[in-house]
Design a protein around this motif. Structure first.
Motif, PDB file in Angstrom:
ATOM      1  N   ASN A   1       0.848  -1.174   0.000  1.00  0.00           N
ATOM      2  CA  ASN A   1       0.000   0.000   0.000  1.00  0.00           C
ATOM      3  C   ASN A   1       0.894   1.237   0.000  1.00  0.00           C
ATOM      4  OD1 ASN A   1      -2.447   1.395   0.052  1.00  0.00           O
ATOM      5  ND2 ASN A   1      -2.433   1.528   2.274  1.00  0.00           N
TER       6      ASN A   1
ATOM      7  N   ARG B   1      -1.786   7.334   1.045  1.00  0.00           N
ATOM      8  CA  ARG B   1      -2.626   8.143   0.142  1.00  0.00           C
ATOM      9  C   ARG B   1      -2.709   9.604   0.575  1.00  0.00           C
ATOM     10  NH1 ARG B   1      -5.507   4.058  -2.855  1.00  0.00           N
ATOM     11  NH2 ARG B   1      -4.081   2.324  -2.721  1.00  0.00           N
ATOM     12  N   GLN B   2      -2.199   9.929   1.733  1.00  0.00           N
ATOM     13  CA  GLN B   2      -2.163  11.330   2.144  1.00  0.00           C
ATOM     14  C   GLN B   2      -0.949  12.035   1.542  1.00  0.00           C
ATOM     15  OE1 GLN B   2      -2.317  11.229   6.410  1.00  0.00           O
ATOM     16  NE2 GLN B   2      -4.507  10.824   6.431  1.00  0.00           N
TER      17      GLN B   2
ATOM     18  N   ASN C   1      -4.377   9.345  -5.026  1.00  0.00           N
ATOM     19  CA  ASN C   1      -5.054   8.057  -4.918  1.00  0.00           C
ATOM     20  C   ASN C   1      -4.795   7.181  -6.147  1.00  0.00           C
ATOM     21  OD1 ASN C   1      -6.750   6.265  -3.445  1.00  0.00           O
ATOM     22  ND2 ASN C   1      -8.372   6.720  -4.920  1.00  0.00           N
ATOM     23  N   GLU C   2      -4.796   7.774  -7.329  1.00  0.00           N
ATOM     24  CA  GLU C   2      -4.576   7.003  -8.564  1.00  0.00           C
ATOM     25  C   GLU C   2      -3.191   6.353  -8.566  1.00  0.00           C
ATOM     26  OE1 GLU C   2      -5.412  10.423  -8.765  1.00  0.00           O
ATOM     27  OE2 GLU C   2      -7.541   9.925  -8.830  1.00  0.00           O
TER      28      GLU C   2
ATOM     29  N   TYR D   1      -3.223   3.509  -6.075  1.00  0.00           N
ATOM     30  CA  TYR D   1      -3.999   2.395  -6.617  1.00  0.00           C
ATOM     31  C   TYR D   1      -3.202   1.661  -7.692  1.00  0.00           C
ATOM     32  CZ  TYR D   1      -7.982  -0.266  -8.321  1.00  0.00           C
ATOM     33  OH  TYR D   1      -8.828  -1.290  -8.702  1.00  0.00           O
TER      34      TYR D   1
END
Length: 178
Positions: free
Chosen positions: A9, A12-13, A17-18, A21
């Motif tokens: 992972n 995401r901060q 997000n893309e 992902y």
């Protein structure tokens, strides 16, 4: 508990997000392979978790964190975006396996903290050097998406791929567009 799952992972901060992902999608094939071959063979017994998540972040503060409600061991690792981008062009398998190997070594050093003493078994060494060479030869894993697909349907005008999960079409393409 027995360690069964592996995920990569990205924080995401700190990243879009893309992008996070895309890292997740790029890593799933390798994670599935490691889960089916390495983790299944090791049967590594643990005290409080059955899933390992390697969280890439710019600022890894607390290295190990057990999230009891989801039975996850989260391991924070420094993310080097340039190295990841280079690996995407050259050898992504080696990039992910290198991180799994490093985290595994850290866990072995902390064995008393994370292993279940009552069920300790001898653990074989993980042949990471061989592993990434094998992964490069293996076709992508259809099991990852198998649960979603139901059927491929040809009609006079279109090709449809149906799903088991929602009853809707995953995709419908007009034959003239093929």
């Amino acid at each position: 508990m027995i360690l069964k799952s592996l995920y990569f992972n990205l924080d995401r901060q700190q990243y879009p997000n893309e992008y996070g992902y895309s890292l997740l999608l790029n890593s799933r094939f390798y994670c599935n392979y490691i889960e089916r071959t390495v983790f299944k063979a090791l049967k590594w017994k643990t005290q409080n978790f059955d899933r390992l998540v390697i969280n890439f972040t710019d600022h890894p503060d607390d290295f190990f964190q057990i999230i009891a409600s989801t039975k996850v061991l989260s391991v924070k690792v420094k993310f080097d975006r340039a190295a990841f981008e280079k690996a995407k062009k050259e050898n992504l398998a080696e990039y992910f396996i290198k991180h799994v190997e490093w985290v595994t070594l850290q866990l072995k050093k902390q064995r008393n903290r994370f292993s279940d003493r009552r069920n300790r078994q001898s653990k074989p060494n993980i042949p990471f050097g061989k592993l990434y060479k094998i992964i490069l030869k293996v076709d992508p894993d259809p099991v990852v998406y198998h649960y979603r697909f139901k059927d491929i349907v040809f009609t006079e005008k279109s090709l449809k791929i149906t799903t088991k999960t929602t009853g809707e079409n995953l995709i419908e393409i007009k034959l003239k567009d093929l």
